[in-house]
Each structure stands twice: as structure tokens, then as C-alpha cells.
Design a protein around this motif. Structure first.
Motif, PDB file in Angstrom:
ATOM      1  N   ASN A   1      19.522  71.272 -19.181  1.00 17.51           N
ATOM      2  CA  ASN A   1      19.740  72.714 -19.589  1.00 17.51           C
ATOM      3  C   ASN A   1      21.121  73.065 -20.114  1.00 17.51           C
ATOM      4  OD1 ASN A   1      19.089  75.837 -19.599  1.00 17.51           O
ATOM      5  ND2 ASN A   1      20.093  76.184 -17.511  1.00 17.51           N
ATOM      6  N   ILE A   2      22.068  72.791 -19.286  1.00 13.99           N
ATOM      7  CA  ILE A   2      23.363  72.623 -19.913  1.00 13.99           C
ATOM      8  C   ILE A   2      23.771  71.979 -21.072  1.00 13.99           C
ATOM      9  CG2 ILE A   2      25.861  72.562 -19.040  1.00 13.99           C
ATOM     10  CD1 ILE A   2      23.981  74.541 -17.622  1.00 13.99           C
TER      11      ILE A   2
ATOM     12  N   GLY B   1      21.755  81.862 -19.432  1.00 15.19           N
ATOM     13  CA  GLY B   1      20.854  81.239 -19.141  1.00 15.19           C
ATOM     14  C   GLY B   1      19.301  81.589 -18.806  1.00 15.19           C
ATOM     15  N   ASP B   2      19.280  82.925 -18.337  1.00 12.75           N
ATOM     16  CA  ASP B   2      17.834  83.456 -18.230  1.00 12.75           C
ATOM     17  C   ASP B   2      17.144  83.540 -19.485  1.00 12.75           C
ATOM     18  OD1 ASP B   2      17.232  84.373 -15.553  1.00 12.75           O
ATOM     19  OD2 ASP B   2      18.741  85.704 -15.549  1.00 12.75           O
TER      20      ASP B   2
ATOM     21  N   ARG C   1      18.529  71.036 -14.668  1.00 16.04           N
ATOM     22  CA  ARG C   1      19.948  71.894 -14.897  1.00 16.04           C
ATOM     23  C   ARG C   1      20.745  71.092 -15.625  1.00 16.04           C
ATOM     24  NH1 ARG C   1      21.054  76.263 -10.718  1.00 16.04           N
ATOM     25  NH2 ARG C   1      19.124  76.039  -9.231  1.00 16.04           N
TER      26      ARG C   1
ATOM     27  N   GLY D   1      13.926  74.119  -4.628  1.00 13.60           N
ATOM     28  CA  GLY D   1      15.803  73.655  -4.488  1.00 13.60           C
ATOM     29  C   GLY D   1      16.680  74.789  -4.082  1.00 13.60           C
TER      30      GLY D   1
ATOM     31  N   ILE E   1      24.573  79.589 -14.678  1.00 10.69           N
ATOM     32  CA  ILE E   1      25.458  78.858 -13.341  1.00 10.69           C
ATOM     33  C   ILE E   1      26.179  77.618 -13.587  1.00 10.69           C
ATOM     34  CG2 ILE E   1      24.802  78.297 -10.825  1.00 10.69           C
ATOM     35  CD1 ILE E   1      22.243  80.097 -11.127  1.00 10.69           C
TER      36      ILE E   1
ATOM     37  N   LEU F   1      16.834  86.341  -5.200  1.00  6.72           N
ATOM     38  CA  LEU F   1      16.530  85.035  -5.129  1.00  6.72           C
ATOM     39  C   LEU F   1      17.086  84.453  -4.099  1.00  6.72           C
ATOM     40  CD1 LEU F   1      17.672  83.867  -8.976  1.00  6.72           C
ATOM     41  CD2 LEU F   1      15.399  83.579  -7.632  1.00  6.72           C
TER      42      LEU F   1
HETATM   43  N1  LIG Z   1      16.495  77.548  -7.879  1.00  6.01           N
HETATM   44  C1  LIG Z   1      16.118  78.589  -8.520  1.00  6.01           C
HETATM   45  N2  LIG Z   1      14.743  78.967  -8.459  1.00  6.01           N
HETATM   46  C2  LIG Z   1      14.493  79.756  -9.384  1.00  6.01           C
HETATM   47  N3  LIG Z   1      15.014  80.721 -10.255  1.00  6.01           N
HETATM   48  C3  LIG Z   1      16.541  80.208 -10.325  1.00  6.01           C
HETATM   49  C4  LIG Z   1      16.961  79.289  -9.266  1.00  6.01           C
HETATM   50  N4  LIG Z   1      18.150  79.034  -9.602  1.00  6.01           N
HETATM   51  C5  LIG Z   1      18.533  80.098 -10.699  1.00  6.01           C
HETATM   52  N5  LIG Z   1      17.615  80.692 -10.977  1.00  6.01           N
HETATM   53  C6  LIG Z   1      17.343  81.783 -11.923  1.00  6.01           C
HETATM   54  O1  LIG Z   1      17.306  81.227 -13.245  1.00  6.01           O
HETATM   55  C7  LIG Z   1      18.337  82.021 -13.886  1.00  6.01           C
HETATM   56  C8  LIG Z   1      19.372  81.056 -14.941  1.00  6.01           C
HETATM   57  O2  LIG Z   1      19.565  79.759 -14.416  1.00  6.01           O
HETATM   58  P1  LIG Z   1      20.756  78.968 -15.338  1.00  6.01           P
HETATM   59  O3  LIG Z   1      19.873  78.459 -16.304  1.00  6.01           O
HETATM   60  O4  LIG Z   1      22.006  79.757 -15.556  1.00  6.01           O
HETATM   61  O5  LIG Z   1      21.014  77.919 -14.051  1.00  6.01           O
HETATM   62  S1  LIG Z   1      21.732  76.602 -14.464  1.00  6.01           S
HETATM   63  O6  LIG Z   1      22.615  76.640 -15.240  1.00  6.01           O
HETATM   64  O7  LIG Z   1      20.573  75.747 -15.061  1.00  6.01           O
HETATM   65  O8  LIG Z   1      21.990  75.928 -13.149  1.00  6.01           O
HETATM   66  C9  LIG Z   1      19.702  82.648 -12.855  1.00  6.01           C
HETATM   67  O9  LIG Z   1      20.249  83.563 -13.461  1.00  6.01           O
HETATM   68  P2  LIG Z   1      21.448  84.396 -12.868  1.00  6.01           P
HETATM   69  O10 LIG Z   1      20.859  84.996 -11.478  1.00  6.01           O
HETATM   70  O11 LIG Z   1      21.762  85.448 -13.735  1.00  6.01           O
HETATM   71  O12 LIG Z   1      22.413  83.308 -12.347  1.00  6.01           O
HETATM   72  C10 LIG Z   1      18.348  82.863 -11.924  1.00  6.01           C
HETATM   73  O13 LIG Z   1      17.982  84.180 -11.826  1.00  6.01           O
END
Ligand SMILES: Nc1ncnc2c1ncn2[C@@H]1O[C@H](COP(=O)(O)OS(=O)(=O)O)[C@@H](OP(=O)(O)O)[C@H]1O
Ligand SMILES: Nc1ncnc2c1ncn2[C@@H]1O[C@H](COP(=O)(O)OP(=O)(O)O)[C@@H](O)[C@H]1O
Length: 252
Positions: free
Chosen positions: A170-171, A149-150, A167, A243, A193, A232
Motif C-alpha cells: 500500500n505504502i 489511505g482510506d 501495508r 490484525g 497510517i 475501529l
Molecule cells: N486492521 C485494520 N482493519 C480494518 N481497517 C483498518 C485497519 N487498520 C486501518 N484501518 C482503516 O483503513 C484506513 C486506511 O489505512 P491506511 O491505508 O492508512 O493504513 S496503512 O498505511 O496501510 O497501514 C484507516 O484510516 P484512518 O483511520 O484514517 O487511519 C482505517 O480506517
């Protein structure tokens, strides 16, 4: 879920032999096939000669006849390969079938393409498990690729934020890319996530039954929050990231 903690394809192509002459040149000869379809002889001097037959059963490049619908058609069984269709707002979109299919690629790689989808809260260990799994597969001589995701948000999905719609998009995009990797014969490990079940289910629906393996990182929120390597949860609790509730929301 695993918890931690219609018509035949129109083209048949056979390699009919090797030509030893050196200058590479391509030529097409169109004739009638005994089956009634048209035959295109594609000659390549210096390489191999390929024969394409329309309206026939498919033969893989390895010479094996393959009638299995799903695999030999790259999972697009039932698609009408000759007619134009409408996709979204675009008309005149045609599906182009290639003679080298998923089965060929899987045979080449000696593995089965699939998607292992790792889902769970931030800091639950998704990326760690994805990388460890990829490393184990590598040592076993299996080709895998991690869509994290990152990482994906650095490029393909850099335009997306963390609203529910973003999101979902993204998915959806990662699901489509993962499907292409699986079609390429690669073991695709997606670690996101992906908090909403409906979005994960939509990705599962893109693949043949059994080719989408969902792995849920069943790690309590308190444990994730205690890890919090990116700070976070701290930001979310302080109301400093957009959010914040989405950081802890999850539907199994
Ligand atoms: N609300 C919010 N604000 C800022 N940053 C956030 C937020 N939610 C997620 N993150 C960070 O983004 C990383 C990637 O998220 P994802 O793409 O896996 O999220 S999702 O599947 O679209 O829900 C995710 O990576 P991971 O910590 O490895 O899960 C977080 O670092
Ligand atoms: N099984 C585990 N036990 C303890 N710490 C872990 C474990 N798995 C991951 N971690 C640590 O937790 C943090 C978050 O892991 P990460 O794999 O980045 O999670 P995610 O991708 O779900 O955000 C990292 O600091 C990582 O080293």
C-alpha cells in the motif's frame, strides 16, 4: 521529520517559431546536426515547429538552457536513456524522456513539486490535517492533491488488506504515485497510517533530498482511541478485526 502535536538526456527540443497556415499537419525532416547528433524537424502546420536534437544539452520549452541534472531529468539523473533495461521480470524496458520536464511544469505552476507525508495512528487527525493543508494551499493559489489511505483503498489499492505485507505494498504504491505528483509539480499530501519506518524511508528514497517531508501526528493512543469515529479501536479491542495489533503498532 516534523511532529504535530550520467549521460545528458538525448533529446533537445526547441520551439522554432509559429506557422500561421491553418491546416494542422505533422511532418518529420531528419538531417545532421552541427554537433554531430541527428536532428529531427517536426513541422506542424497551423501550430508550432519543433526541432529535436539528439546527444545534446537540454533546452526547456521556455527557451532556458538547463544543465541541472536532477530537476531537468525529472529526477532520473544517471539513467541511461538509450539502453534497454530489466525491471522486475520484464526485459526490454526503456526509459522515455520527454522534452517538457519537471522544471517546465514547476515554472508553469509557479511552485515546487514535493511530497508531504502525514503519518500516525488511526484517528490521530491525518485526514483532517491533510484537507486543512490542501485548503490553505488552494487559497494561496498553490496546487495540491491529497492521497488519503482510506480513499486510495477504494480504487488503486482495493486488493490490499492490513497484513504487514499488504501495508508495505500500500505504502509502496502510494509512494510511487506521490512521486509522480511531485514530478508533475504538484504538492502531494499523502495521509496514511504507514506504521513502519522502513516503508516510509523507502518512499523518501524515491525523491530528491528535501522533497519528502514527513509529518508525524504525535497524538497519544488514548486520545485516538477516545475519538474512534469509525469504531475501529472498539473492534480491535474486541478482536473483531484482522490484525488488531497493527492498529496500534507504530515505528517512529
Ligand atoms: N486492521 C485494520 N482493519 C480494518 N481497517 C483498518 C485497519 N487498520 C486501518 N484501518 C482503516 O483503513 C484506513 C486506511 O489505512 P491506511 O491505508 O492508512 O493504513 S496503512 O498505511 O496501510 O497501514 C484507516 O484510516 P484512518 O483511520 O484514517 O487511519 C482505517 O480506517
Ligand atoms: N485536532 C483535533 N482535535 C480534536 N478532534 C480532532 C482533531 N483532528 C481530528 N479530529 C477528529 O478526530 C477524528 C479522526 O480524525 P481523522 O482526521 O479522520 O484522523 P485519521 O485520518 O488519522 O484517522 C475525526 O472525528 C476528527 O474530526
Amino acid at each position: 521529520m516534523i511532529s504535530i502535536g550520467g549521460k545528458p538526456p538525448p533529446t533537445l527540443i526547441t520551439a522554432t517559431g509559429l506557422d500561421s497556415s491553418s491546416s494542422p499537419k505533422l511532418g518529420f525532416v531528419i538531417a545532421s546536426a552541427p554537433s554531430g547528433g541527428s536532428v529531427i524537424n517536426l513541422r506542424s502546420r497551423g501550430s508550432l515547429r519543433i526541432k529535436a536534437v539528439e546527444g545534446s544539452r537540454r533546452v526547456n520549452l521556455n527557451g532556458k538552457v538547463d544543465d541541472s541534472k536532477d530537476e531537468s531529468t525529472n529526477g532520473h539523473a544517471g539513467r541511461n536513456f538509450t539502453q534497454l533495461s530489466t525491471v522486475g521480470s520484464s526485459t526490454n524496458i526503456k526509459w522515455h524522456e520527454c522534452s517538457v520536464g519537471k522544471v517546465d511544469r514547476q515554472n508553469l505552476l509557479k511552485q515546487k513539486g514535493c511530497v508531504i507525508w502525514i503519518t500516525g495512528l488511526s484517528s490521530s487527525g491525518k485526514s483532517s490535517v491533510a484537507c486543512a493543508l490542501s485548503q490553505i494551499l488552494y487559497r494561496m493559489g498553490k496546487l495540491s492533491y491529497v492521497l488519503d489511505g482510506d480513499n486510495v483503498r477504494h480504487g488503486l489499492n482495493h486488493d490490499l488488506g492490513f497484513k504487514a505485507e499488504d501495508r508495505a505494498e500500500n505504502i509502496r504504491r502510494v509512494g510511487e504515485v506521490a512521486k509522480l505528483f511531485a514530478d508533475a509539480g504538484v504538492i502531494c499530501i499523502a495521509s496514511l497510517i504507514s506504521p513502519y519506518k522502513r516503508d516510509r524511508d523507502a518512499c523518501r528514497a524515491l525523491l530528491p533530498d528535501g522533497d519528502f517531508i514527513e509529518v508525524f501526528m504525535d497524538v497519544p493512543l488514548q486520545v485516538c482511541e477516545a475519538r474512534d469515529p469509525k469504531g475501529l479501536y472498539k473492534l480491535a479491542r474486541a478482536g473483531k478485526i484482522k490484525g488488531p495489533s497493527h492498529l496500534v503498532v507504530y515505528s517512529q
